[in-house]
Design a protein around this motif. Structure first.
Motif, mmCIF file in Angstrom:
data_model
loop_
_atom_site.group_PDB
_atom_site.id
_atom_site.type_symbol
_atom_site.label_atom_id
_atom_site.label_comp_id
_atom_site.label_asym_id
_atom_site.label_seq_id
_atom_site.Cartn_x
_atom_site.Cartn_y
_atom_site.Cartn_z
ATOM 1 N N ARG A 114 0.834 -1.203 0.000
ATOM 2 C CA ARG A 114 0.000 0.000 0.000
ATOM 3 C C ARG A 114 0.867 1.250 0.000
ATOM 4 O O ARG A 114 0.593 2.219 -0.709
ATOM 5 C CB ARG A 114 -0.922 -0.006 1.223
ATOM 6 N N ASN A 162 -1.919 -0.438 -6.106
ATOM 7 C CA ASN A 162 -3.374 -0.503 -6.011
ATOM 8 C C ASN A 162 -4.015 -0.969 -7.308
ATOM 9 O O ASN A 162 -4.496 -2.086 -7.410
ATOM 10 C CB ASN A 162 -3.934 0.874 -5.620
ATOM 11 N N HIS A 163 -3.995 -0.112 -8.322
ATOM 12 C CA HIS A 163 -4.759 -0.386 -9.530
ATOM 13 C C HIS A 163 -3.899 -0.650 -10.754
ATOM 14 O O HIS A 163 -4.418 -0.729 -11.862
ATOM 15 C CB HIS A 163 -5.691 0.796 -9.826
ATOM 16 N N LEU A 222 -10.920 -7.971 -9.892
ATOM 17 C CA LEU A 222 -10.948 -7.797 -8.447
ATOM 18 C C LEU A 222 -12.051 -8.638 -7.809
ATOM 19 O O LEU A 222 -11.828 -9.304 -6.796
ATOM 20 C CB LEU A 222 -11.153 -6.318 -8.119
ATOM 21 N N HIS A 233 -3.036 -6.686 1.751
ATOM 22 C CA HIS A 233 -3.261 -5.596 0.802
ATOM 23 C C HIS A 233 -4.470 -5.893 -0.083
ATOM 24 O O HIS A 233 -5.319 -5.018 -0.308
ATOM 25 C CB HIS A 233 -2.018 -5.403 -0.058
ATOM 26 N N LEU A 244 -8.097 -3.945 -0.627
ATOM 27 C CA LEU A 244 -8.658 -3.551 -1.921
ATOM 28 C C LEU A 244 -10.054 -4.118 -2.138
ATOM 29 O O LEU A 244 -10.852 -3.531 -2.872
ATOM 30 C CB LEU A 244 -7.734 -4.027 -3.055
ATOM 31 N N THR A 245 -10.340 -5.270 -1.503
ATOM 32 C CA THR A 245 -11.644 -5.915 -1.691
ATOM 33 C C THR A 245 -12.537 -5.797 -0.455
ATOM 34 O O THR A 245 -13.520 -6.512 -0.328
ATOM 35 C CB THR A 245 -11.450 -7.408 -2.047
ATOM 36 N N THR A 279 -6.935 7.105 -9.031
ATOM 37 C CA THR A 279 -7.290 6.126 -8.004
ATOM 38 C C THR A 279 -8.760 6.213 -7.608
ATOM 39 O O THR A 279 -9.291 7.305 -7.368
ATOM 40 C CB THR A 279 -6.421 6.331 -6.751
ATOM 41 N N SER A 282 -12.296 5.705 -1.703
ATOM 42 C CA SER A 282 -12.556 4.741 -0.641
ATOM 43 C C SER A 282 -13.128 5.508 0.543
ATOM 44 O O SER A 282 -13.172 6.749 0.544
ATOM 45 C CB SER A 282 -11.265 4.024 -0.232
#
Length: 379
Positions: A33, A38-39, A147, A198, A202-203, A342, A345
């Motif tokens: 992180r 991340n993406h 994902l 991590h 993300l999920t 990004t 969240s």
């Protein structure tokens, strides 16, 4: 309302306890992180490929690859795949496009993994990979990794036999088994644990199992279920309320200063969708911030069914963007320029929208650079 407040208080107490456990154990510390993994599909592909590689630096030979295939069970259709003598390629270049991860053995068999965390499907992507895969005469299988386990679009995978897998379930389940396999390889084991944590972040799965069970027990009471239903029904509307309060007035003022009209569309947990117009653009194009294919992106947009920016103007736009050090450029018929940024969240909403103007300032900077890049373009 009293029941809703009571339920929220009970869940908040459990969430606080979970946060305290993470703080006390260092559970929030995660180098993946910190480094921004991340993406970016290429980065995740490199991590997965290294673990799957029998010749990888982990030193576990083909054990992790075999474990990955075992987790797929009967859904894996290639017979007698030779794990020990398999080779791993990332960003493998073919006449049909670049394959994210290609695993081939010495018997002319192959596993193709298309890694799509957030990105949209490219035109006929899986169809093209399927044509290439047919060169492996003794068997192949295409895995479509996202994902949450989404299927490919019809234009990409229509008529193609492929298996949809997810980071949320398949990859995390596999990695948790890899932890046991790597028990005597402490560096590898701890790195895999961090990557699992991590992916859980993300999920949205980074809550302690005991705390999850406690929340489930609280929700199981019928009066709390009715309260939870009311919360669920109003959950999305809450983000619209927050953006109207903390973002829209300031963005409207900024737009006026730049001679633009601000048009707010909607918000969800992962995104804020809006666009800006200018009378000089004569309704032919606009600056948009949107969310498609599970991914946030922004850029200059036009409707090709009504108007399409000329190739000369596109060239000028990209030359100007290059001078502004904006290199992650992409384009399509609808988007003469677009770039990913990004996804939002709950942390972003709290820290960058409610408690500060960080997200607003990021959007303003992107808009200002686009306006500079659009100078000299005639519509």
């Amino acid at each position: 309302m009293e029941k809703i407040n009571n339920l929220l208080n009970q869940v908040a107490i459990i969430n606080k306890k979970n946060a305290e456990i993470l703080d006390a154990t260092g559970g929030r510390f995660n180098m993946f992180r910190v480094c921004g993994v991340n993406h970016y599909e290429n980065t995740h592909s490199a991590i997965l490929a290294e673990l799957l590689n029998p010749k990888g630096t982990h030193g576990l030979k083909s054990k992790l690859l075999e474990c990955f295939i075992d987790t797929l069970g009967d859904y894996f259709t290639i017979e007698k795949f030779d794990f020990d003598k398999s080779r791993i390629h990332t960003e493998h270049s073919t006449e049909e496009g670049r394959i994210d991860i290609l695993i081939e053995d010495n018997q002319n068999k192959a596993i193709i993994i298309e890694n799509k965390i957030y990105a949209n499907d490219q035109p006929e992507q899986l169809k093209r990979y399927n044509r290439y895969a047919q060169t492996y005469k003794n068997g192949y299988q295409i895995l479509y990794l996202t994902l949450l386990g989404d299927n490919a679009s019809e234009q990409s995978g229509g008529g193609v036999s492929y298996l949809s897998i997810s980071y949320k379930e398949n990859i995390i389940n596999w990695l948790e088994k890899c932890v046991a396999i790597a028990s005597r390889f402490p560096t590898v084991r701890e790195t895999i644990i961090q990557y699992i944590n991590h992916l859980k972040q993300l999920t949205n799965q980074d809550m302690d199992i005991k705390n999850k069970e406690e929340i489930t027990e609280v929700l199981s009471k019928i009066e709390n279920l009715r309260a939870a239903q009311a919360i669920y029904q109003n959950y999305s509307a809450t983000y619209n309320y927050l953006i109207e309060k903390h973002f829209n007035p300031k963005m409207e003022e900024f737009a006026k200063q730049k001679g633009l009209e601000y048009h707010y569309e909607r918000s969800e947990e992962q995104y804020v969708r809006f666009h800006l117009t200018n009378s000089n653009w004569q309704g032919k194009c606009w600056i948009g911030f949107t969310f498609e294919g599970n991914r946030c992106h922004y850029g200059l947009c036009n409707n090709p069914n009504v108007y399409r920016i000329s190739e000369e103007n596109r060239k000028t736009l990209h030359e100007n963007l290059n001078k502004l050090d904006i290199f992650s450029r992409k384009e399509s018929n609808w988007w003469p320029f677009y770039a990913h940024y990004t996804n939002l969240s709950l942390d972003t909403w709290e820290n960058d929208i409610i408690k500060s103007d960080n997200f607003l300032n990021e959007c303003k900077e992107k808009i200002e650079k686009l306006l500079i890049a659009m100078e000299g373009i005639n519509f």
